[in-house]
Design a protein around this motif. Structure first.
Motif, mmCIF file in Angstrom:
data_model
loop_
_atom_site.group_PDB
_atom_site.id
_atom_site.type_symbol
_atom_site.label_atom_id
_atom_site.label_comp_id
_atom_site.label_asym_id
_atom_site.label_seq_id
_atom_site.Cartn_x
_atom_site.Cartn_y
_atom_site.Cartn_z
ATOM 1 N N MET A 1 0.820 -1.176 0.000
ATOM 2 C CA MET A 1 0.000 0.000 0.000
ATOM 3 C C MET A 1 0.874 1.253 0.000
ATOM 4 S SD MET A 1 -3.248 -0.747 0.415
ATOM 5 C CE MET A 1 -4.162 -2.186 0.639
ATOM 6 N N PRO A 2 0.643 2.175 -0.892
ATOM 7 C CA PRO A 2 1.436 3.401 -0.915
ATOM 8 C C PRO A 2 1.277 4.236 0.340
ATOM 9 C CG PRO A 2 0.331 3.107 -3.014
ATOM 10 C CD PRO A 2 -0.176 2.045 -2.090
ATOM 11 N N GLY A 3 0.174 4.130 1.041
ATOM 12 C CA GLY A 3 -0.049 4.942 2.220
ATOM 13 C C GLY A 3 0.698 4.467 3.454
ATOM 14 N N ASP A 4 1.247 3.250 3.443
ATOM 15 C CA ASP A 4 1.907 2.727 4.632
ATOM 16 C C ASP A 4 3.413 2.983 4.643
ATOM 17 O OD1 ASP A 4 2.000 -0.829 3.748
ATOM 18 O OD2 ASP A 4 2.734 0.937 2.724
ATOM 19 N N GLY A 5 3.870 3.956 3.875
ATOM 20 C CA GLY A 5 5.288 4.308 3.888
ATOM 21 C C GLY A 5 6.114 3.648 2.802
ATOM 22 N N THR A 6 5.505 2.830 1.937
ATOM 23 C CA THR A 6 6.240 2.207 0.849
ATOM 24 C C THR A 6 5.902 2.893 -0.458
ATOM 25 O OG1 THR A 6 4.538 0.559 0.458
ATOM 26 C CG2 THR A 6 6.323 -0.047 1.984
ATOM 27 N N VAL A 7 6.806 2.882 -1.353
ATOM 28 C CA VAL A 7 6.598 3.524 -2.652
ATOM 29 C C VAL A 7 5.803 2.629 -3.575
ATOM 30 C CG1 VAL A 7 7.787 4.449 -4.659
ATOM 31 C CG2 VAL A 7 8.708 4.837 -2.382
ATOM 32 N N GLY A 8 5.991 1.372 -3.463
ATOM 33 C CA GLY A 8 5.309 0.422 -4.337
ATOM 34 C C GLY A 8 6.004 -0.927 -4.246
ATOM 35 N N ARG A 9 5.603 -1.809 -5.063
ATOM 36 C CA ARG A 9 6.161 -3.146 -5.064
ATOM 37 C C ARG A 9 7.562 -3.146 -5.653
ATOM 38 N NH1 ARG A 9 3.597 -8.321 -7.955
ATOM 39 N NH2 ARG A 9 5.544 -9.411 -7.974
ATOM 40 N N VAL A 10 8.491 -3.835 -4.996
ATOM 41 C CA VAL A 10 9.862 -3.962 -5.488
ATOM 42 C C VAL A 10 9.938 -5.243 -6.302
ATOM 43 C CG1 VAL A 10 12.278 -4.223 -4.839
ATOM 44 C CG2 VAL A 10 10.770 -2.762 -3.493
ATOM 45 N N PRO A 11 10.371 -5.140 -7.552
ATOM 46 C CA PRO A 11 10.454 -6.354 -8.362
ATOM 47 C C PRO A 11 11.523 -7.288 -7.809
ATOM 48 C CG PRO A 11 11.397 -4.483 -9.544
ATOM 49 C CD PRO A 11 10.801 -3.952 -8.280
ATOM 50 N N PRO A 12 11.314 -8.597 -7.957
ATOM 51 C CA PRO A 12 12.315 -9.543 -7.469
ATOM 52 C C PRO A 12 13.629 -9.349 -8.207
ATOM 53 C CG PRO A 12 10.614 -10.671 -8.740
ATOM 54 C CD PRO A 12 10.199 -9.244 -8.613
ATOM 55 N N THR A 13 14.696 -9.634 -7.517
ATOM 56 C CA THR A 13 16.006 -9.512 -8.150
ATOM 57 C C THR A 13 16.249 -10.710 -9.051
ATOM 58 O OG1 THR A 13 17.078 -10.628 -6.316
ATOM 59 C CG2 THR A 13 16.967 -8.217 -6.216
ATOM 60 N N SER A 14 17.052 -10.513 -10.017
ATOM 61 C CA SER A 14 17.376 -11.582 -10.961
ATOM 62 C C SER A 14 18.222 -12.636 -10.278
ATOM 63 C CB SER A 14 18.137 -11.004 -12.159
ATOM 64 O OG SER A 14 18.582 -12.046 -12.987
ATOM 65 N N SER A 15 17.941 -13.900 -10.555
ATOM 66 C CA SER A 15 18.758 -14.981 -10.013
ATOM 67 C C SER A 15 20.005 -15.202 -10.870
ATOM 68 C CB SER A 15 17.935 -16.275 -9.943
ATOM 69 O OG SER A 15 17.545 -16.658 -11.241
ATOM 70 N N ARG A 16 20.108 -14.473 -11.935
ATOM 71 C CA ARG A 16 21.232 -14.614 -12.845
ATOM 72 C C ARG A 16 22.439 -13.834 -12.306
ATOM 73 N NH1 ARG A 16 20.570 -12.965 -19.058
ATOM 74 N NH2 ARG A 16 22.600 -13.663 -19.766
ATOM 75 N N PRO A 17 23.598 -14.470 -12.192
ATOM 76 C CA PRO A 17 24.767 -13.774 -11.665
ATOM 77 C C PRO A 17 25.143 -12.586 -12.548
ATOM 78 C CG PRO A 17 25.186 -16.138 -11.898
ATOM 79 C CD PRO A 17 23.870 -15.852 -12.528
ATOM 80 N N ARG A 18 25.562 -11.484 -11.920
ATOM 81 C CA ARG A 18 25.844 -10.263 -12.660
ATOM 82 C C ARG A 18 27.324 -10.088 -12.965
ATOM 83 N NH1 ARG A 18 21.426 -7.787 -14.028
ATOM 84 N NH2 ARG A 18 19.700 -7.771 -12.608
ATOM 85 N N GLY A 19 28.196 -10.184 -11.981
ATOM 86 C CA GLY A 19 29.609 -9.930 -12.204
ATOM 87 C C GLY A 19 30.319 -11.121 -12.816
ATOM 88 N N LEU A 20 31.484 -10.847 -13.384
ATOM 89 C CA LEU A 20 32.276 -11.914 -14.011
ATOM 90 C C LEU A 20 32.634 -12.995 -13.006
ATOM 91 C CD1 LEU A 20 33.795 -13.073 -16.425
ATOM 92 C CD2 LEU A 20 35.750 -11.645 -15.787
ATOM 93 N N ARG A 21 33.051 -12.580 -11.827
ATOM 94 C CA ARG A 21 33.445 -13.556 -10.800
ATOM 95 C C ARG A 21 32.274 -14.449 -10.410
ATOM 96 N NH1 ARG A 21 36.988 -11.376 -5.956
ATOM 97 N NH2 ARG A 21 38.125 -10.686 -7.784
ATOM 98 N N SER A 22 31.106 -13.874 -10.208
ATOM 99 C CA SER A 22 29.956 -14.693 -9.817
ATOM 100 C C SER A 22 29.485 -15.583 -10.968
ATOM 101 C CB SER A 22 28.816 -13.826 -9.289
ATOM 102 O OG SER A 22 28.393 -12.911 -10.258
ATOM 103 N N ARG A 23 29.603 -15.077 -12.208
ATOM 104 C CA ARG A 23 29.257 -15.930 -13.357
ATOM 105 C C ARG A 23 30.218 -17.103 -13.475
ATOM 106 N NH1 ARG A 23 28.268 -11.719 -18.103
ATOM 107 N NH2 ARG A 23 30.252 -11.075 -17.264
ATOM 108 N N LEU A 24 31.501 -16.859 -13.221
ATOM 109 C CA LEU A 24 32.484 -17.945 -13.278
ATOM 110 C C LEU A 24 32.243 -18.961 -12.165
ATOM 111 C CD1 LEU A 24 35.769 -16.046 -14.226
ATOM 112 C CD2 LEU A 24 34.420 -17.600 -15.657
ATOM 113 N N ARG A 25 31.867 -18.476 -10.978
ATOM 114 C CA ARG A 25 31.544 -19.401 -9.881
ATOM 115 C C ARG A 25 30.331 -20.256 -10.238
ATOM 116 N NH1 ARG A 25 33.287 -15.438 -5.707
ATOM 117 N NH2 ARG A 25 31.321 -14.389 -6.107
ATOM 118 N N ALA A 26 29.315 -19.636 -10.810
ATOM 119 C CA ALA A 26 28.114 -20.373 -11.209
ATOM 120 C C ALA A 26 28.456 -21.406 -12.291
ATOM 121 C CB ALA A 26 27.033 -19.418 -11.703
ATOM 122 N N LEU A 27 29.291 -21.003 -13.247
ATOM 123 C CA LEU A 27 29.713 -21.935 -14.295
ATOM 124 C C LEU A 27 30.526 -23.083 -13.707
ATOM 125 C CD1 LEU A 27 29.790 -22.593 -17.329
ATOM 126 C CD2 LEU A 27 31.873 -21.213 -17.471
ATOM 127 N N ALA A 28 31.375 -22.779 -12.726
ATOM 128 C CA ALA A 28 32.175 -23.826 -12.078
ATOM 129 C C ALA A 28 31.274 -24.816 -11.335
ATOM 130 C CB ALA A 28 33.193 -23.206 -11.128
#
Length: 176
Positions: A1-28
């Motif tokens: 609810m916008p009236g309870d101090g929140t701006v709105g719904r926050v979309p879920p974060t991507s489960s896909r690794p973003r940085g090179l290091r995290s992508r390499l860890r996921a690939l490993a």
């Protein structure tokens, strides 16, 4: 609810690794699971191959049959463990694609075995021994075929589900 101090719904974060290091860890991690399944399938392949050779089977027939048994094990291990989060819309189609790509991997192993046993074996008879057949078909052929299989399974069989990599599950509403 916008009236309870929140701006709105926050979309879920991507489960896909973003940085090179995290992508390499996921690939490993992915390659490690693939390697574990493949190691077990390789052991089954090796055992069945040698049992069939010991029973008098022809070399290429023994390799073909041992690969079929090992491939079935590898399919289920990869589908339900390595790439369990991938898109699995149609198991029969996925199984067929897996086997077609694995047949290409088998062709690679058979080519290595045939070149060693029948081609070079005519020049050096030692290459027609069981030890040489195991090295050519099981080690060299399987190693080259494994690189092809890992790439092709990721690309064509166990593709990531686009909704999951975007952080949207089938039960959650799509974000626009």
């Amino acid at each position: 609810m916008p009236g309870d101090g929140t701006v709105g719904r926050v979309p879920p974060t991507s489960s896909r690794p973003r940085g090179l290091r995290s992508r390499l860890r996921a690939l490993a991690r992915e390659a490690g699971k693939f390697g574990t399944v493949g190691g077990l399938a390789f052991a089954i392949d090796l055992i069945v191959f040698n049992v069939l050779l010991g029973a008098g089977s022809e070399t290429l027939t023994a390799k073909t049959l041992s690969t079929i048994v090992a491939t079935t094990l590898a399919f289920f291990g990869n589908r339900f463990w390595t790439w369990r989060d991938g898109a699995h819309p149609h198991m029969a189609r996925q199984y067929t694609t897996f086997f077609v790509l694995n047949a290409i991997g088998l062709g690679i192993a058979l080519a290595c075995l045939a070149i060693s046993h029948y081609g070079l074996g005519e020049i050096w008879p030692a290459l027609q021994s069981r030890a040489a057949d195991n090295i050519a078909g099981q080690l060299v052929g399987t190693a080259i075929g494994t690189v092809f299989r890992f790439w092709s399974y990721r690309k064509f069989v166990f593709r990531a589900d686009a909704r999951r990599t975007a952080g949207v599950t089938p039960s959650s509403p799509t974000l626009q």
